[in-house]
Motif scaffolding. Structure first.
Motif, PDB file in Angstrom:
ATOM      1  N   ASP A   1       0.812  -1.217   0.000  1.00 32.96           N
ATOM      2  CA  ASP A   1       0.000   0.000   0.000  1.00 32.96           C
ATOM      3  C   ASP A   1       0.847   1.269   0.000  1.00 32.96           C
ATOM      4  N   THR A   2       2.036   1.206   0.602  1.00 31.93           N
ATOM      5  CA  THR A   2       2.864   2.418   0.728  1.00 31.93           C
ATOM      6  C   THR A   2       4.061   2.434  -0.213  1.00 31.93           C
ATOM      7  N   LEU A   3       4.418   1.286  -0.756  1.00 38.16           N
ATOM      8  CA  LEU A   3       5.547   1.215  -1.690  1.00 38.16           C
ATOM      9  C   LEU A   3       5.184   1.873  -3.011  1.00 38.16           C
ATOM     10  N   LYS A   4       6.066   2.716  -3.519  1.00 33.71           N
ATOM     11  CA  LYS A   4       5.857   3.378  -4.808  1.00 33.71           C
ATOM     12  C   LYS A   4       6.992   2.965  -5.754  1.00 33.71           C
ATOM     13  N   LEU A   5       6.623   2.208  -6.775  1.00 28.38           N
ATOM     14  CA  LEU A   5       7.626   1.638  -7.670  1.00 28.38           C
ATOM     15  C   LEU A   5       7.155   1.763  -9.118  1.00 28.38           C
TER      16      LEU A   5
ATOM     17  N   SER B   1      -4.287  -8.727 -24.707  1.00 24.64           N
ATOM     18  CA  SER B   1      -5.118  -9.236 -23.618  1.00 24.64           C
ATOM     19  C   SER B   1      -4.329  -9.268 -22.307  1.00 24.64           C
ATOM     20  N   ARG B   2      -3.073  -9.684 -22.402  1.00 28.54           N
ATOM     21  CA  ARG B   2      -2.237  -9.738 -21.203  1.00 28.54           C
ATOM     22  C   ARG B   2      -1.927  -8.329 -20.690  1.00 28.54           C
ATOM     23  N   LEU B   3      -1.631  -7.405 -21.605  1.00 24.54           N
ATOM     24  CA  LEU B   3      -1.379  -6.018 -21.212  1.00 24.54           C
ATOM     25  C   LEU B   3      -2.587  -5.423 -20.505  1.00 24.54           C
ATOM     26  N   GLU B   4      -3.750  -5.669 -21.063  1.00 24.47           N
ATOM     27  CA  GLU B   4      -4.969  -5.124 -20.482  1.00 24.47           C
ATOM     28  C   GLU B   4      -5.210  -5.682 -19.081  1.00 24.47           C
ATOM     29  N   THR B   5      -4.935  -6.981 -18.912  1.00 23.16           N
ATOM     30  CA  THR B   5      -5.105  -7.607 -17.603  1.00 23.16           C
ATOM     31  C   THR B   5      -4.163  -6.992 -16.572  1.00 23.16           C
ATOM     32  N   LYS B   6      -2.898  -6.791 -16.964  1.00 20.97           N
ATOM     33  CA  LYS B   6      -1.916  -6.199 -16.048  1.00 20.97           C
ATOM     34  C   LYS B   6      -2.303  -4.767 -15.679  1.00 20.97           C
ATOM     35  N   LEU B   7      -2.743  -3.999 -16.654  1.00 21.76           N
ATOM     36  CA  LEU B   7      -3.059  -2.594 -16.405  1.00 21.76           C
ATOM     37  C   LEU B   7      -4.277  -2.423 -15.503  1.00 21.76           C
ATOM     38  N   SER B   8      -5.141  -3.425 -15.475  1.00 25.17           N
ATOM     39  CA  SER B   8      -6.351  -3.316 -14.656  1.00 25.17           C
ATOM     40  C   SER B   8      -6.251  -4.088 -13.340  1.00 25.17           C
ATOM     41  N   ASP B   9      -5.110  -4.734 -13.111  1.00 23.58           N
ATOM     42  CA  ASP B   9      -4.930  -5.539 -11.894  1.00 23.58           C
ATOM     43  C   ASP B   9      -4.665  -4.614 -10.702  1.00 23.58           C
ATOM     44  N   LYS B  10      -5.611  -4.548  -9.766  1.00 24.53           N
ATOM     45  CA  LYS B  10      -5.486  -3.642  -8.624  1.00 24.53           C
ATOM     46  C   LYS B  10      -4.317  -4.017  -7.717  1.00 24.53           C
ATOM     47  N   ARG B  11      -3.902  -5.280  -7.748  1.00 25.18           N
ATOM     48  CA  ARG B  11      -2.779  -5.704  -6.913  1.00 25.18           C
ATOM     49  C   ARG B  11      -1.464  -5.080  -7.378  1.00 25.18           C
ATOM     50  N   LEU B  12      -1.451  -4.600  -8.611  1.00 22.55           N
ATOM     51  CA  LEU B  12      -0.222  -4.043  -9.183  1.00 22.55           C
ATOM     52  C   LEU B  12      -0.224  -2.517  -9.195  1.00 22.55           C
TER      53      LEU B  12
ATOM     54  N   ILE C   1       2.865  -0.489  -8.857  1.00 19.88           N
ATOM     55  CA  ILE C   1       3.734  -0.451 -10.035  1.00 19.88           C
ATOM     56  C   ILE C   1       3.056   0.294 -11.180  1.00 19.88           C
ATOM     57  N   ILE C   2       1.854  -0.125 -11.527  1.00 14.33           N
ATOM     58  CA  ILE C   2       1.175   0.401 -12.710  1.00 14.33           C
ATOM     59  C   ILE C   2       0.605   1.794 -12.480  1.00 14.33           C
ATOM     60  N   ASN C   3       0.119   2.039 -11.274  1.00 12.63           N
ATOM     61  CA  ASN C   3      -0.602   3.287 -11.024  1.00 12.63           C
ATOM     62  C   ASN C   3      -0.082   3.983  -9.764  1.00 12.63           C
ATOM     63  N   ALA C   4       1.240   4.000  -9.600  1.00 13.17           N
ATOM     64  CA  ALA C   4       1.840   4.632  -8.420  1.00 13.17           C
ATOM     65  C   ALA C   4       1.557   6.135  -8.422  1.00 13.17           C
ATOM     66  N   LYS C   5       1.092   6.642  -7.283  1.00 13.86           N
ATOM     67  CA  LYS C   5       0.721   8.056  -7.184  1.00 13.86           C
ATOM     68  C   LYS C   5       1.489   8.747  -6.053  1.00 13.86           C
ATOM     69  N   LYS C   6       1.696  10.035  -6.231  1.00 14.90           N
ATOM     70  CA  LYS C   6       2.255  10.857  -5.170  1.00 14.90           C
ATOM     71  C   LYS C   6       1.161  11.188  -4.155  1.00 14.90           C
TER      72      LYS C   6
ATOM     73  N   ILE D   1       2.800  -8.631  -1.937  1.00 18.69           N
ATOM     74  CA  ILE D   1       3.191  -8.465  -3.337  1.00 18.69           C
ATOM     75  C   ILE D   1       2.837  -9.739  -4.106  1.00 18.69           C
ATOM     76  N   PRO D   2       2.102  -9.642  -5.212  1.00 22.93           N
ATOM     77  CA  PRO D   2       1.782 -10.841  -6.000  1.00 22.93           C
ATOM     78  C   PRO D   2       3.048 -11.588  -6.408  1.00 22.93           C
ATOM     79  N   PHE D   3       2.993 -12.910  -6.356  1.00 21.06           N
ATOM     80  CA  PHE D   3       4.180 -13.706  -6.631  1.00 21.06           C
ATOM     81  C   PHE D   3       4.742 -13.439  -8.029  1.00 21.06           C
ATOM     82  N   GLU D   4       3.853 -13.164  -8.981  1.00 25.38           N
ATOM     83  CA  GLU D   4       4.334 -12.983 -10.350  1.00 25.38           C
ATOM     84  C   GLU D   4       5.178 -11.726 -10.538  1.00 25.38           C
ATOM     85  N   VAL D   5       5.126 -10.799  -9.573  1.00 25.59           N
ATOM     86  CA  VAL D   5       5.984  -9.609  -9.672  1.00 25.59           C
ATOM     87  C   VAL D   5       6.980  -9.535  -8.515  1.00 25.59           C
TER      88      VAL D   5
END
Length: 588
Positions: free
Chosen positions: A211-215, A345-356, A359-364, A399-403
């Motif tokens: 929740d607090t890591l920004k990557l 399809s894989r890109l779309e799945t990653k971009l919408s995965d809230k667990r990521l 990484i994908i949507n890190a905010k200040k 952290i999800p195992f895949e990342v």
């Protein structure tokens, strides 16, 4: 004090000294001293004394009674009332052998002023403190291994608490800030409690979780990006890589126009992954107009895309003309038409995965996205300078195992790059690096295994680079594992210090024994017999291989993954499996 002679040297070599005891009564009287891992003292003629460690003991019956043969390994010698490591002095056969006096043991552990960091109590003599060379322990790589239940987590916590000045829930360096920094990759979320002190102690803990890591993804290099977004075993893998790389570089140039001539695939500058997705989507749906003077992508409204870099592909999903063979509307599918369906399809799945999102949507804090100019602030969270802490815990439990591998790789690489460039800047001023780092790889077999697929490539490469080059730039490793035989050999081979708790697996015992220095690997035979909290320490940081017991850390690490409750047991013990599942779902 006269020393007790118990036998004589029968055979002697740089690695093995065979000792004979031909008096059964003498053996029985001194039996408590004849244990694997204990020491014997051997005369060497010129007032020198060789110290040897017991490896094994055998007996042989003869007409005159039992004879005993003790195989030992020389580990050092005493000269001019000072202990020296190594086997430069070797006794000759017939030299007398004695039990090591307590005064000699104290001399061994007190004879060198550099060994002044308290580490624990000697198991064979609990009145003696083992003191080690802290610079050689923390300034070089450490391997710390032990089976489940051996006290591994407590040992790690106690060593790190001692390093930063925590003892009995007190901060010995309150209101002061040390220059060293420790980063812990915490797989099971157990180390936060070991460093969470009362506010009065003024100890700042930097704890980063999912929740607090920004990557931000744009910090990743090519291997990390491809590990996250591209499947390596697909037939068109090479096309995915080539077009994804092209899209990333072009997008980096778009968002960093002042750096256009310096940007490459690995440059850690901002790019928009959603725009890259649009670019790949448009390539996948591209139709080429084939009328005279066209021969370029054509939209349904008749517009032509004549820009060779196709920058318009970033802005949105375009509507292309329909493929046709008619002379008036002749058009054919583009080179990658339909090629990237699975990739998209894989890109779309990653971009919408809230667990990521980290990484994908890190905010200040203000809700805006991180950009290139924020690189310094992103880096600070791993170096402890946002809250001036000596300990940063990267809680990987959420952290999800895949990342997991990518997360470890990226943080390790950023810290290495900082240490590298900071060292260069200091060297230009004829100064030394004054900000040493240690990265603690807890449960290392999970992300830097000896064998494994492409999913481990990024983390193995980053950690192995630190193992081979990090020490030159003030960056060291502590590699912690319950299965050392499954950890990358490259990393363990670079460790100068080994701390081993009880190991029950035969393969792990053999592996650790083979890694130890020649003059100390025989003592590894005691590894399966160590009690909880006891450990064997071998390496540059200690004068001789020693079995010690550390005090329990205070506060202690605490895993939150399992919780035993008496009331839970009483309430659930008579339920069927199906009823337990129903109740579990209801409580969850």
């Amino acid at each position: 004090m006269s020393r007790s002679k118990i036998g004589k040297v029968l055979e002697s070599s740089p690695n093995i000294i065979l000792i004979e005891i031909n008096d059964e009564k003498v053996f029985e009287q001194n039996k408590k001293h004849f244990q694997i891992g204990k020491y014997l003292e051997i005369d060497e003629g010129n007032l020198n004394k060789v110290i040897a460690i017991i490896q094994n003991i055998k007996s042989n019956a003869s007409d005159s009674g039992l004879k005993f043969f003790i195989q030992t390994q020389p580990i050092g010698y005493i000269e001019n009332e000072e202990f020296h490591r190594g086997s430069a002095v070797i006794p000759t056969p017939t030299e007398p052998v004695s039990i090591v006096e307590e005064s000699t043991i104290k001399l061994i552990y007190d004879s060198n002023k550099d060994f002044n960091f308290p580490f624990g109590k000697l198991v064979q003599n609990k009145t003696i403190d083992l003191k080690i060379d802290a610079n050689k322990l923390f300034g070089k790589h450490i391997a710390l291994v032990g089976s489940t239940g051996s006290g591994k987590s407590c040992t790690v916590a106690k060593i790190l608490q001692s390093a930063v000045g925590i003892d009995k829930k007190k901060n010995q360096n309150a209101a002061k800030q040390k220059n060293a920094h420790i980063i812990i990759f915490d797989i099971h979320s157990e180390y936060k409690s070991a460093f969470d002190l009362h506010s009065d102690e003024k100890f700042n803990l930097n704890n980063l979780d999912a929740d607090t890591l920004k990557l931000p993804y744009w910090l990743m290099n090519s291997e990390e990006l491809e590990a996250l977004f591209i499947e390596g075993n697909e037939n068109n893998h090479h096309n995915q890589v080539s077009q994804f790389k092209r899209a990333v570089i072009l997008n980096k140039e778009k968002h960093n126009p002042t750096l256009k001539d310096k940007v490459n695939y690995d440059t850690p500058v901002y790019f928009d992954i959603n725009e890259v997705y649009n670019y790949i989507w448009n390539l996948n749906h591209e139709v080429i107009g084939k009328l005279v003077s066209e021969n370029c992508p054509k939209l349904s409204n008749g517009d032509l895309i004549k820009d060779s870099e196709k920058k318009d592909y970033f802005d949105s999903k375009l509507d292309f003309i329909t493929q046709s063979t008619a002379a008036a509307t002749k058009a054919s599918n583009g080179a990658f038409y339909g090629e990237f369906n699975r990739f998209l399809s894989r890109l779309e799945t990653k971009l919408s995965d809230k667990r990521l999102h980290f990484i994908i949507n890190a905010k200040k804090k203000d809700g805006t996205s991180f950009e290139t100019s924020d690189f310094g602030d992103i880096l600070k969270q791993f170096l402890g300078y946002l809250d001036k802490s000596n300990i940063t815990i990267i809680d990987l439990s959420g952290i999800p195992f895949e990342v997991l591998s990518i997360t470890v790789s990226l943080i390790s690489r950023l810290v290495f790059d900082f240490a590298f460039h900071y060292s260069k800047l200091k060297h230009l001023k004829d100064e030394q690096n004054d900000i040493p780092f240690m990265i603690v790889c807890e449960e290392a077999h999970n992300y830097i295994p000896k064998t494994g697929g492409a999913e481990y490539k990024a983390s193995k490469k980053s950690i192995e680079r630190i193992a081979k080059e990090g020490r030159k730039y003030g960056l060291s490793l502590m590699v912690v594992s319950q299965r050392p035989s499954e950890v990358s050999e490259t990393i363990f081979s670079q460790c100068n210090n080994f701390i081993s708790l009880r190991l029950t697996n035969v393969n792990d015992q053999s592996y650790v024994k083979a890694l130890m220095p020649e003059n100390s690997n025989a003592i590894a035979d005691i590894l399966p017999n160590l009690s909880a909290g006891e450990c064997l320490i071998v390496g540059d940081a200690t004068l001789i291989p020693s079995v010690v017991k550390l005090e329990l850390p205070d506060p202690q690490p605490k895993s939150q993954s399992v919780k035993f409750r008496d009331e839970w047991h009483k309430d659930w013990k008579d339920l069927s499996f199906e009823e337990i599942i129903k109740r579990w779902k209801k409580e969850d």
